[in-house]
Write a protein that holds these residues in place. Structure first.
Motif, PDB file in Angstrom:
ATOM      1  N   TYR A 114      43.100   7.697 -59.298  1.00  0.00           N
ATOM      2  CA  TYR A 114      42.076   6.840 -60.537  1.00  0.00           C
ATOM      3  C   TYR A 114      42.425   5.649 -60.662  1.00  0.00           C
TER       4      TYR A 114
ATOM      5  N   LYS B 219      51.931  -2.470 -68.460  1.00  0.00           N
ATOM      6  CA  LYS B 219      52.088  -1.618 -68.912  1.00  0.00           C
ATOM      7  C   LYS B 219      53.138  -0.534 -69.566  1.00  0.00           C
ATOM      8  N   PRO B 220      54.290   0.341 -70.288  1.00  0.00           N
ATOM      9  CA  PRO B 220      54.948   1.494 -69.997  1.00  0.00           C
ATOM     10  C   PRO B 220      54.440   2.384 -69.899  1.00  0.00           C
TER      11      PRO B 220
ATOM     12  N   GLY C 161      52.844   6.929 -60.946  1.00  0.00           N
ATOM     13  CA  GLY C 161      53.160   8.625 -62.061  1.00  0.00           C
ATOM     14  C   GLY C 161      52.360   9.488 -61.619  1.00  0.00           C
TER      15      GLY C 161
ATOM     16  N   VAL D  19      46.478  10.008 -62.253  1.00  0.00           N
ATOM     17  CA  VAL D  19      45.722   8.792 -62.622  1.00  0.00           C
ATOM     18  C   VAL D  19      46.392   7.946 -61.504  1.00  0.00           C
TER      19      VAL D  19
ATOM     20  N   SER E 235      51.947  11.412 -51.363  1.00  0.00           N
ATOM     21  CA  SER E 235      52.629  10.387 -52.526  1.00  0.00           C
ATOM     22  C   SER E 235      52.508   9.453 -52.729  1.00  0.00           C
TER      23      SER E 235
ATOM     24  N   PHE F 277      58.114  19.142 -61.753  1.00  0.00           N
ATOM     25  CA  PHE F 277      58.335  18.122 -62.798  1.00  0.00           C
ATOM     26  C   PHE F 277      59.243  18.477 -63.715  1.00  0.00           C
TER      27      PHE F 277
ATOM     28  N   PHE G  96      46.140  12.163 -76.708  1.00  0.00           N
ATOM     29  CA  PHE G  96      47.088  11.374 -76.810  1.00  0.00           C
ATOM     30  C   PHE G  96      47.470  11.739 -78.204  1.00  0.00           C
TER      31      PHE G  96
ATOM     32  N   GLY H 268      47.165   3.507 -73.301  1.00  0.00           N
ATOM     33  CA  GLY H 268      46.948   5.113 -72.228  1.00  0.00           C
ATOM     34  C   GLY H 268      45.814   4.486 -71.596  1.00  0.00           C
TER      35      GLY H 268
ATOM     36  N   TRP I 114      36.695   9.646 -66.493  1.00  0.00           N
ATOM     37  CA  TRP I 114      36.887   8.419 -66.894  1.00  0.00           C
ATOM     38  C   TRP I 114      36.483   6.933 -66.785  1.00  0.00           C
TER      39      TRP I 114
ATOM     40  N   PHE J 120      60.389   1.649 -51.064  1.00  0.00           N
ATOM     41  CA  PHE J 120      60.716   2.585 -51.916  1.00  0.00           C
ATOM     42  C   PHE J 120      59.659   3.244 -50.565  1.00  0.00           C
TER      43      PHE J 120
ATOM     44  N   ASN K 208      59.708   8.546 -66.599  1.00  0.00           N
ATOM     45  CA  ASN K 208      60.498   9.277 -66.141  1.00  0.00           C
ATOM     46  C   ASN K 208      61.833   8.512 -65.977  1.00  0.00           C
TER      47      ASN K 208
ATOM     48  N   VAL L  32      44.392   0.622 -70.025  1.00  0.00           N
ATOM     49  CA  VAL L  32      44.559   0.461 -68.195  1.00  0.00           C
ATOM     50  C   VAL L  32      43.334   0.220 -67.765  1.00  0.00           C
TER      51      VAL L  32
ATOM     52  N   ASN M  43      57.160  11.950 -49.948  1.00  0.00           N
ATOM     53  CA  ASN M  43      57.448  11.555 -50.671  1.00  0.00           C
ATOM     54  C   ASN M  43      59.003  11.934 -50.503  1.00  0.00           C
TER      55      ASN M  43
HETATM   56  P1  NAD Z   1      51.121   9.850 -65.999  1.00  0.00           P
HETATM   57  O1  NAD Z   1      50.524   9.113 -65.050  1.00  0.00           O
HETATM   58  O2  NAD Z   1      50.862  11.288 -67.235  1.00  0.00           O
HETATM   59  O3  NAD Z   1      51.052   8.484 -66.999  1.00  0.00           O
HETATM   60  C1  NAD Z   1      51.961   6.892 -65.708  1.00  0.00           C
HETATM   61  C2  NAD Z   1      51.285   5.984 -66.508  1.00  0.00           C
HETATM   62  O4  NAD Z   1      49.968   5.904 -66.166  1.00  0.00           O
HETATM   63  C3  NAD Z   1      51.628   5.776 -67.653  1.00  0.00           C
HETATM   64  O5  NAD Z   1      51.279   4.394 -68.140  1.00  0.00           O
HETATM   65  C4  NAD Z   1      50.426   6.156 -68.821  1.00  0.00           C
HETATM   66  O6  NAD Z   1      50.630   5.570 -70.342  1.00  0.00           O
HETATM   67  C5  NAD Z   1      49.036   5.936 -67.563  1.00  0.00           C
HETATM   68  N1  NAD Z   1      47.991   6.927 -68.166  1.00  0.00           N
HETATM   69  C6  NAD Z   1      47.885   8.156 -68.544  1.00  0.00           C
HETATM   70  N2  NAD Z   1      47.090   8.719 -67.807  1.00  0.00           N
HETATM   71  C7  NAD Z   1      46.291   7.629 -68.212  1.00  0.00           C
HETATM   72  C8  NAD Z   1      44.880   7.103 -67.321  1.00  0.00           C
HETATM   73  N3  NAD Z   1      44.208   8.201 -67.611  1.00  0.00           N
HETATM   74  N4  NAD Z   1      44.266   6.249 -66.911  1.00  0.00           N
HETATM   75  C9  NAD Z   1      44.950   5.398 -67.084  1.00  0.00           C
HETATM   76  N5  NAD Z   1      46.116   5.485 -67.063  1.00  0.00           N
HETATM   77  C10 NAD Z   1      46.865   6.512 -67.970  1.00  0.00           C
HETATM   78  O7  NAD Z   1      53.035  10.252 -65.585  1.00  0.00           O
HETATM   79  P2  NAD Z   1      54.508  10.217 -66.528  1.00  0.00           P
HETATM   80  O8  NAD Z   1      54.019  11.771 -66.319  1.00  0.00           O
HETATM   81  O9  NAD Z   1      54.272   9.247 -67.011  1.00  0.00           O
HETATM   82  O10 NAD Z   1      55.271  10.784 -64.798  1.00  0.00           O
HETATM   83  C11 NAD Z   1      55.479  11.552 -63.643  1.00  0.00           C
HETATM   84  C12 NAD Z   1      55.143  11.192 -62.241  1.00  0.00           C
HETATM   85  O11 NAD Z   1      55.109  10.244 -62.115  1.00  0.00           O
HETATM   86  C13 NAD Z   1      55.582  12.634 -61.851  1.00  0.00           C
HETATM   87  O12 NAD Z   1      54.012  12.716 -61.697  1.00  0.00           O
HETATM   88  C14 NAD Z   1      55.341  11.738 -60.865  1.00  0.00           C
HETATM   89  O13 NAD Z   1      56.200  12.616 -59.574  1.00  0.00           O
HETATM   90  C15 NAD Z   1      55.732  10.330 -60.870  1.00  0.00           C
HETATM   91  N6  NAD Z   1      56.431   9.552 -60.363  1.00  0.00           N
HETATM   92  C16 NAD Z   1      56.468   9.326 -58.738  1.00  0.00           C
HETATM   93  C17 NAD Z   1      57.063   8.432 -58.529  1.00  0.00           C
HETATM   94  C18 NAD Z   1      57.129   7.853 -57.234  1.00  0.00           C
HETATM   95  O14 NAD Z   1      57.938   7.091 -56.252  1.00  0.00           O
HETATM   96  N7  NAD Z   1      56.445   8.426 -56.205  1.00  0.00           N
HETATM   97  C19 NAD Z   1      58.548   7.710 -58.866  1.00  0.00           C
HETATM   98  C20 NAD Z   1      58.185   8.142 -60.531  1.00  0.00           C
HETATM   99  C21 NAD Z   1      57.713   9.104 -60.916  1.00  0.00           C
END
Ligand code: NAD
Length: 496
Positions: free
Chosen positions: A233, A174-175, A226, A230, A455, A384, A492, A206, A481, A449, A151, A210, A410
């Motif tokens: 984990y 790892k974006p 994220g 995740v 959160s 979201f 994916f 993915g 996992w 932050f 996001n 990681v 948060n």
């Molecule tokens: P996501 O958890 O799906 O992905 C985040 C990262 O984790 C990605 O790089 C992805 O490749 C990796 N990932 C996904 N599945 C994984 C797994 N099984 N094992 C290891 N790595 C894995 O999150 P998203 O959908 O990209 O982002 C949205 C989420 O992020 C929302 O829940 C939002 O609230 C949260 N977020 C939190 C903040 C904060 O500061 N608290 C800021 C921005 C976004």
């Protein structure tokens, strides 16, 4: 043939030899914009080894030399702001102005990283015993890793690597696999700014990639932003491996609306904070808790929201863009249906929104539910998306308790004309970031932050029975996992 996204390893932009590819789909057209290989185990391990080698010499590079790279990097980001914003908007979907905001908050961290000389000084005390002096110093950790979400493709990686690097660490990013183009653009600029090879690298993938990073004996510290599952984990696995980790995860941010709030600023703030960036912000206001007679503001809010329309990133009239992908759109729509089934009133329904220029876009117009109860899925789950839940309460105390009982912590806000009420709220609300007549209280880069409770895993504010229960559940779900089982939810778009 669409572009294959490169990785940055050992100072070179390389194409992975992996045959496991993730397509990056345009959120406006559904066309494949680029293809991202999920890198091979050997490539990830090589990147970690290179990062460790680089760290061993980088940590001894004089501080002003490290800072000068950041000074140059900040200037390069500014020079390339327009091109970066267009890249970001095209792959992520957010409006051009939102992308500029994303980048601006990011390069402010680079500016902050330039103050490293004063931030990294240690402490010294004379005569802690007769003739004995003591000092403490700040040292780099080693190979640090950042795992970032879709996001904020610029701001969140930039929260991490400029500070880690200027302190003398090496860093592997790892974006999110949905927004790799922005990450690679930022990487190119850092290389242009003169970062030595191996000090900064970008790898793609993915879960498997990681996991390798988490388990590699040479990685030392993890920053994750994220989803809660995740994050749980990653926190669990990093801790089990005795590594440092901070995981900023989900949110359900509430705004407490007092009857004496200023109507115009309240309504504008509520619209911007709930619908902006299609609600895909961890600091979005998802719930407005309306106290007593403040419910008189609701009809005007709904009327004004009828004029709020999403659109393409370069449409100047668009309030926000499409959702990131069809999966997210489907998930949000199923949550909306659950809200209707559980008896909430969908007083504004954006599901029928269409866009003539981009009929295939992941569109969702503004949605508002009234009569929401705390046991409903739409309240419990992080949606979201551009969906606002309204809950009516009789008193300030009732609203405060509701906010403090939520698992997440948060951000929050109060809208009121009373200094006394605002002060009480600031003092008693158990949430990390608090806005008074400001809807999204995101701190500047020189403050941390600080999400609280569910959160943020990794500091003392991740407390509370609910947060613990949630963390334990998430850990249990993700246990498989650890054991290498397949997980359908994170299937994916793999293609051999
Ligand atoms: P996501 O958890 O799906 O992905 C985040 C990262 O984790 C990605 O790089 C992805 O490749 C990796 N990932 C996904 N599945 C994984 C797994 N099984 N094992 C290891 N790595 C894995 O999150 P998203 O959908 O990209 O982002 C949205 C989420 O992020 C929302 O829940 C939002 O609230 C949260 N977020 C939190 C903040 C904060 O500061 N608290 C800021 C921005 C976004």
């Amino acid at each position: 043939m669409s572009e294959v996204i490169k990785a940055l390893v050992d100072g070179e932009f390389i194409v992975s030899k992996s045959k496991t590819i993730n397509d990056i789909i345009c959120p406006l057209t559904q066309k494949v914009q680029a293809r991202v290989p999920h890198m091979l185990d050997s490539e990830i391990s090589h990147a970690v080894e290179v990062a460790n080698e680089a760290y061993l010499s980088w940590r001894f590079v004089p501080i002003m030399k490290r800072v000068r790279i950041m000074l140059k990097y900040q200037a390069l980001i500014k020079d390339n702001l327009d091109a970066l914003a267009k890249t970001l908007s095209k792959e992520q979907g957010k409006t051009y102005d939102d992308s500029i905001g994303d980048l601006t908050r990011g390069f402010e961290v680079v500016e902050f990283a330039c103050s490293a000389p004063t931030l990294l000084t240690g402490e010294y005390m004379e005569n802690v015993g007769r003739g004995v002096n003591t000092f403490s110093i700040k040292q780099a950790l080693g190979v640090c890793v950042g795992i970032t979400p879709f996001n904020f493709p610029a701001m969140i990686p930039l929260w991490m690597f400029p500070l880690a690097i200027v302190c003398g660490n090496s860093f592997i990013l790892k974006p999110s696999e949905s927004v790799t183009k922005t990450a690679m653009f930022l990487a190119k600029l850092l290389v242009d700014a003169g970062v030595p090879k191996g000090v900064f690298q970008v790898v793609h993938g993915g879960r498997e990639q990681v996991k390798l990073l988490l388990d590699h004996p040479l990685t030392r510290a993890f920053s994750f932003v994220g989803s809660p599952k995740v994050g749980a984990y990653i926190y669990a696995r990093a801790s089990e491996n005795l590594k440092r980790s901070q995981c900023l995860v989900g949110a359900k941010n509430h705004m407490l609306v007092m009857p004496d709030a200023n109507e115009e600023s309240l309504i504008n703030a509520l619209i911007g904070s709930s619908m902006g960036a299609a609600g895909q912000r961890c600091m979005a206001i998802a719930v407005a808790v309306v106290v007593g007679n403040a419910k008189r503001f609701i009809p005007k809010l709904i009327e004004k929201l009828k004029d709020v329309k999403p659109g393409a990133w370069d449409d100047k009239k668009a309030a926000y863009g499409p959702l990131i992908n069809k999966k997210a759109l489907g998930h949000i729509k199923s949550l909306i249906q659950s809200g209707i089934d559980e008896g909430a009133n969908l007083v504004l329904d954006g599901r029928g929104y269409t866009n003539e220029a981009y009929p295939e876009g992941n569109w969702l117009g503004p949605c508002v539910f009234s009569g929401v109860k705390t046991n409903m899925e739409i309240y419990k789950e992080e949606i979201f998306g551009p969906v606002l839940c309204l809950i009516e309460v009789d008193t300030f105390e009732e609203g405060l308790k509701l906010i403090n009982d939520n698992i997440y912590g948060n951000g929050t806000a109060i809208f009121t004309a009373s200094g006394a009420v605002a002060a009480k709220f600031k003092q008693e609300v158990q949430v990390g970031q608090v806005g008074v007549n400001i809807p999204i209280p995101v701190p500047l880069s020189f403050f941390s932050f600080t999400g609280w409770r569910g959160s943020f895993y990794g500091d003392l504010h991740a407390y509370g029975k609910e947060a613990m229960t949630f963390y334990t559940q998430a850990k249990t779900i993700t246990q498989r996992w650890f054991e290498d089982d397949k997980d359908e939810e994170i299937a994916f778009n793999f293609k051999a």
